[in-house]
Structure formats: structure tokens, C-alpha cells
Design a protein around this motif. Sequence first.
Motif, PDB file in Angstrom:
ATOM      1  N   ARG A  74       0.836  -1.205   0.000  1.00 39.96           N
ATOM      2  CA  ARG A  74       0.000   0.000   0.000  1.00 39.96           C
ATOM      3  C   ARG A  74       0.870   1.254   0.000  1.00 39.96           C
ATOM      4  O   ARG A  74       0.600   2.225  -0.719  1.00 39.96           O
ATOM      5  N   GLU A  75       1.929   1.227   0.793  1.00 34.98           N
ATOM      6  CA  GLU A  75       2.834   2.372   0.852  1.00 34.98           C
ATOM      7  C   GLU A  75       3.508   2.591  -0.495  1.00 34.98           C
ATOM      8  O   GLU A  75       3.623   3.737  -0.959  1.00 34.98           O
ATOM      9  N   GLU A  76       3.950   1.510  -1.141  1.00 37.06           N
ATOM     10  CA  GLU A  76       4.559   1.638  -2.466  1.00 37.06           C
ATOM     11  C   GLU A  76       3.560   2.216  -3.466  1.00 37.06           C
ATOM     12  O   GLU A  76       3.906   3.085  -4.271  1.00 37.06           O
ATOM     13  N   HIS A  77       2.313   1.733  -3.390  1.00 38.91           N
ATOM     14  CA  HIS A  77       1.269   2.233  -4.296  1.00 38.91           C
ATOM     15  C   HIS A  77       1.036   3.723  -4.069  1.00 38.91           C
ATOM     16  O   HIS A  77       0.959   4.504  -5.035  1.00 38.91           O
ATOM     17  N   LEU A  78       0.922   4.130  -2.820  1.00 37.27           N
ATOM     18  CA  LEU A  78       0.674   5.536  -2.511  1.00 37.27           C
ATOM     19  C   LEU A  78       1.860   6.416  -2.912  1.00 37.27           C
ATOM     20  O   LEU A  78       1.676   7.531  -3.412  1.00 37.27           O
ATOM     21  N   GLU A  79       3.079   5.903  -2.701  1.00 38.23           N
ATOM     22  CA  GLU A  79       4.251   6.664  -3.119  1.00 38.23           C
ATOM     23  C   GLU A  79       4.280   6.815  -4.642  1.00 38.23           C
ATOM     24  O   GLU A  79       4.644   7.873  -5.159  1.00 38.23           O
ATOM     25  N   SER A  80       3.877   5.780  -5.342  1.00 33.91           N
ATOM     26  CA  SER A  80       3.815   5.849  -6.804  1.00 33.91           C
ATOM     27  C   SER A  80       2.775   6.882  -7.243  1.00 33.91           C
ATOM     28  O   SER A  80       3.030   7.695  -8.141  1.00 33.91           O
ATOM     29  N   GLU A  81       1.589   6.842  -6.612  1.00 33.44           N
ATOM     30  CA  GLU A  81       0.553   7.820  -6.945  1.00 33.44           C
ATOM     31  C   GLU A  81       1.016   9.239  -6.629  1.00 33.44           C
ATOM     32  O   GLU A  81       0.744  10.172  -7.389  1.00 33.44           O
ATOM     33  N   LEU A  82       1.714   9.396  -5.499  1.00 28.91           N
ATOM     34  CA  LEU A  82       2.220  10.715  -5.122  1.00 28.91           C
ATOM     35  C   LEU A  82       3.242  11.216  -6.144  1.00 28.91           C
ATOM     36  O   LEU A  82       3.200  12.386  -6.558  1.00 28.91           O
TER      37      LEU A  82
END
Length: 117
Positions: A74-82
Motif C-alpha cells: 500500500r505504501e509503495e502504491h501511494l508513493e507511486s501515486e504521489l
Amino acid sequence: MLTGTELGVAIAAVLLGAVGLGALLHWLWSRMGRVTPRDRALVTELIEDLHQTESRREAVEQVIHEIEQKHARREEHLESELAEARSDLETMHQGLINARQRLIDLEAELERLRKQG
């Protein structure tokens, strides 16, 4: 020097003391080593509780591991979206800068044409 009688009495006293000490140690050993059925049942119950607790601990560790993996994904996904949002923002900001510059250029051209005509 000891006479034969004194030597016999001394040896008898030492042997009597050794027998007494041996009897005391045997009594202590038998008292400490005695296991009653109640004690056996208690030990068996404690062993079962320990095994159940170990199983629960392993299950909890597995759940924690799964949660940590989900959190990392989830953190990787959110960092990618950011990062994508920041890139889009930078692109829009650059577009806005270009549009402002174009507006300034057009206003300057309009002003130049007004002065000519």
C-alpha cells in the motif's frame, strides 16, 4: 598415637556420620524426586498450554507478517501515486508558466499593434 580402641571408635564415628549423611541425602532426594499424579497432571496441562500458546504466537506472527506486507504494498502504491501527482503538478505548473508567458507576449503584441494603428 591412637590406640586400637580409639582408632576403632574414630572409624566407627566417621562411618556412622557417613551413614547418617547418606540417609539424610536419600530422604531429601526422595522428597524432591517424588512426583504425584496431581503434579504429573499439572505438568501435562502446562505443556499443553505452552503448545497452544506457541501455536497462537506463530499464528499472530504470520498475521503480523501479512499485515506488514500489505502495508508495504500500500505504501509503495501511494508513493507511486504521489510521484505521479507531483509529475502532473509540475507539468501543469510548467504549462501555466508557458501560458502566462504567451499571454504576456500577446498583450505586448496587442499593445504594439494599438500603438501602430
